[in-house]
Design a protein around this motif. Sequence first.
Motif, short mmCIF file in Angstrom:
data_model
loop_
_atom_site.label_atom_id
_atom_site.label_comp_id
_atom_site.label_asym_id
_atom_site.label_seq_id
_atom_site.Cartn_x
_atom_site.Cartn_y
_atom_site.Cartn_z
N SER B 258 -1.37 0.70 -12.23
CA SER B 258 -2.51 1.52 -12.59
C SER B 258 -3.15 1.99 -11.30
N LEU B 259 -3.85 3.08 -11.38
CA LEU B 259 -4.54 3.63 -10.21
C LEU B 259 -5.48 2.57 -9.64
N GLU B 260 -6.25 1.92 -10.50
CA GLU B 260 -7.21 0.93 -10.02
C GLU B 260 -6.51 -0.30 -9.44
N GLY B 261 -5.36 -0.64 -9.99
CA GLY B 261 -4.62 -1.79 -9.47
C GLY B 261 -4.03 -1.48 -8.10
N VAL B 262 -3.46 -0.30 -7.97
CA VAL B 262 -2.86 0.13 -6.71
C VAL B 262 -3.92 0.21 -5.61
N ILE B 263 -5.06 0.75 -5.97
CA ILE B 263 -6.18 0.84 -5.02
C ILE B 263 -6.62 -0.55 -4.61
N GLY B 264 -6.73 -1.43 -5.59
CA GLY B 264 -7.15 -2.80 -5.32
C GLY B 264 -6.22 -3.49 -4.33
N ASP B 265 -4.93 -3.32 -4.53
CA ASP B 265 -3.97 -3.92 -3.60
C ASP B 265 -4.16 -3.39 -2.19
N MET B 266 -4.37 -2.08 -2.08
CA MET B 266 -4.54 -1.49 -0.74
C MET B 266 -5.83 -1.99 -0.07
N LEU B 267 -6.90 -2.07 -0.85
CA LEU B 267 -8.16 -2.55 -0.29
C LEU B 267 -8.00 -3.98 0.20
N ARG B 268 -7.37 -4.79 -0.62
CA ARG B 268 -7.18 -6.20 -0.27
C ARG B 268 -6.33 -6.32 0.98
N GLU B 269 -5.27 -5.55 1.03
CA GLU B 269 -4.35 -5.56 2.15
C GLU B 269 -5.03 -5.18 3.46
N LYS B 270 -5.90 -4.18 3.38
CA LYS B 270 -6.56 -3.70 4.59
C LYS B 270 -7.85 -4.46 4.87
N GLY B 271 -8.18 -5.44 4.01
CA GLY B 271 -9.41 -6.21 4.21
C GLY B 271 -10.67 -5.37 4.09
N LEU B 272 -10.64 -4.36 3.20
CA LEU B 272 -11.81 -3.50 3.03
C LEU B 272 -12.54 -3.87 1.74
N THR B 273 -13.86 -3.62 1.75
CA THR B 273 -14.64 -3.86 0.53
C THR B 273 -15.25 -2.53 0.06
N LEU B 274 -15.65 -2.52 -1.21
CA LEU B 274 -16.08 -1.27 -1.85
C LEU B 274 -17.34 -1.50 -2.68
N ALA B 275 -18.24 -0.50 -2.67
CA ALA B 275 -19.38 -0.49 -3.59
C ALA B 275 -19.50 0.92 -4.15
N VAL B 276 -20.04 1.04 -5.37
CA VAL B 276 -20.10 2.35 -6.02
C VAL B 276 -21.52 2.68 -6.47
N ALA B 277 -21.88 3.95 -6.33
CA ALA B 277 -23.16 4.45 -6.83
C ALA B 277 -22.84 5.50 -7.88
N GLU B 278 -23.20 5.19 -9.12
CA GLU B 278 -22.80 6.06 -10.23
C GLU B 278 -24.00 6.66 -10.93
#
Lengths: 412, 412
Positions: B258-278
């Motif tokens: 899934s798009l969200e799963g693929v993104i999650g793997d990349m974030l985890r791999e690169k040691g990056l964190t994310l926050a969202v303003a909706e």
Amino acid sequence: MNAEIISIGNEILCGNIIDTNANYIIKKLKEINLTVQHISAVGDEEEELVAQLRQAFQRSRIIITTGGLGPTEDDITFQSIAKAFGLKLVKYPEAEEHLIKTLTNISIAIAPSNLKQTFLPEGSHCILNPYGTAPALILEKEGRVVAALPGVPLEMKHLLPEQIIPFLQKKFPNLKQRESKIIRTSGLGESVLNDKIKTFILSHQDLNIGIYATPEDIQIQLNALADTTAEAKTMLDEATKQLKGLLGDYIFGYDQDSLEGVIGDMLREKGLTLAVAESCTGGMLGEMITAVPGSSDYFKGGIISYSGEIKEKLLEVPAILLREFGEVSEPVARAMAEGVRKKCNSSLGIGITGIAGPAGGSPEKPVGLVYIALADDKQTLIQKYQLQRERQIIRLRAARRALNMLRLYLIN
Amino acid sequence: MNAEIISIGNEILCGNIIDTNANYIIKKLKEINLTVQHISAVGDEEEELVAQLRQAFQRSRIIITTGGLGPTEDDITFQSIAKAFGLKLVKYPEAEEHLIKTLTNISIAIAPSNLKQTFLPEGSHCILNPYGTAPALILEKEGRVVAALPGVPLEMKHLLPEQIIPFLQKKFPNLKQRESKIIRTSGLGESVLNDKIKTFILSHQDLNIGIYATPEDIQIQLNALADTTAEAKTMLDEATKQLKGLLGDYIFGYDQDSLEGVIGDMLREKGLTLAVAESCTGGMLGEMITAVPGSSDYFKGGIISYSGEIKEKLLEVPAILLREFGEVSEPVARAMAEGVRKKCNSSLGIGITGIAGPAGGSPEKPVGLVYIALADDKQTLIQKYQLQRERQIIRLRAARRALNMLRLYLIN
């Protein structure tokens, strides 16, 4: 006067798409008191479709097909209808004119395969399609009506109500009047609900009654058939009153009401505003609330406090509570609800914290444990739940419980 | 060796739910090289169901039913199977034991109607159901297999792969080997995608290829049939390589990615964190990201800034920007992304602001106008979209565009 739907297309049988067309057609037919007794899905196989059409002809008065009207080799609806009922395929000049005009307008060359779409079974009414190139058709034969519609939902959703429904209403003017009502409940399990209304069901043989559980609510559907609409409606009103007496506040609405819509109306009416602090639900509760148009009248927003750090930083949940009781605890849920209420300056605040799983559970705090807090200016209410099953179900149920908790608070 | 599905339940024929079970079953059967030739939906009517079962028995080797296994009067599957095939209903003690144990565990009294679920057609294999109270069954008769599963999707989705599929594999060991692969793309419209791979499709007559658009992605499904699994897989690998050459980064994943799963793997791999303003998505983006187990590794949370007040107060969007450019504008989207990144102390921040409709549009800012901003420590990227159609579609598409924007950023 029964109807049947045949959904044509390999993409359904291969599992690539879910047939949502049938559901739409059912609802539209219901509005003119026609019930669907059968839905079948067949592939792009002439032999199978011919067999299905012939069987439908035996048992149904109205047959509606979707799909198979395009220009490719897969598209076999018209030729199958012709074969099933022993008709020739003949060219319809109006279909050809429309095709040429439509494709010219969008500067697309006419492929030879497109011309296939201009041959219909002899004797059909050709229904020109302003939303695409493929015409639809209506065929009357031996008292039955066969309507073949495009499978593209947008095209079908125009042609059905604009062309097919009026045709059916004119052809069958003396349908018995059917009225339906859906009673929507939240907070009761399906079997308990069934037991509560068992006697009611037995004493209402004149109504067709069903209980349907969805993740959003448990619905009781009432169907009344009578000679006039007024009679049918009276039967439903009477039954609805009885159910209201049996189920009280477990009923949150009727027909197209939604929990979030009903809550929104109450908030707006009382001039109250709402903010949400979500941990395990990750934004799902906010998404449900904002799915309702006009929710900006009462919904301020919220904080997705997915980590302890954010609970502390943005919601001002005291670090000592997080340390002593853990993120998933009553005191933290309370602090989240009160914190978001303060931060967003809203009348009410909801806090949800729980363990969605699959990881993160323990014997003391198993997967599915959820605390929901609701804070107003005087007090904070807490509910604790032990939800079952999988991550998405747990998150979904937590959000629905939060909505129902809010609803019951607003009622009382 | 064909299979057929019978979905049982008035709720389908009344249009209250869409049958998603059939689609799931099709996909699972595909994995063991079984194709579905027919899907039918029937109501909770014994006569209809008996007729459908008998017809299925004539034309299909494997018949899978869903629904009608509950304790209410509507639930008629077992009795219909018994009637269709001339069998007695007999009590299965293991079903009764399981029922008593399950209900006792969750402290629910056993209603008399529950006991109905313990009588199965004589000669069936009783499949105990750890996910509910209703047992499933497998009946073997004259070379056919009839499997009756619960209609509750969660229960069915466990019992089918855990019980029914292994049974079928053992019973029918010599099926031709079919392998499938789904290529998932984001960012290209369906017709443009079709044009890009038209030649590829024409040069691969040996594969069955379909393009299917869902709100989440546009999928290309490849099906290869060969004498051995290895051969079929080789065909798929070769085709996948070619598609990767043609489509590049439009492909985000394969099969169950899934798009969200693929993104999650990349974030985890690169040691990056994310926050969202909706804003207009109201929490939907956060909900999608947190649907992935383990997302707490990289997702901090966010702020649902549904009102201008919350944008100012919690995200620190400067009041002057809101006044001068309006809530739905590039400068505000930028400030939202940068604000939530700072507030949540994350590597990356996403801001989404738009007009979901139906109200709120104007000639300068029509319904569907959406700005998405992505901020890291060096810069903030902006995308502007003009989305179409309805509120929920606009919100859904905005959230998916945001995910894809993040994915492309992480790739490059």
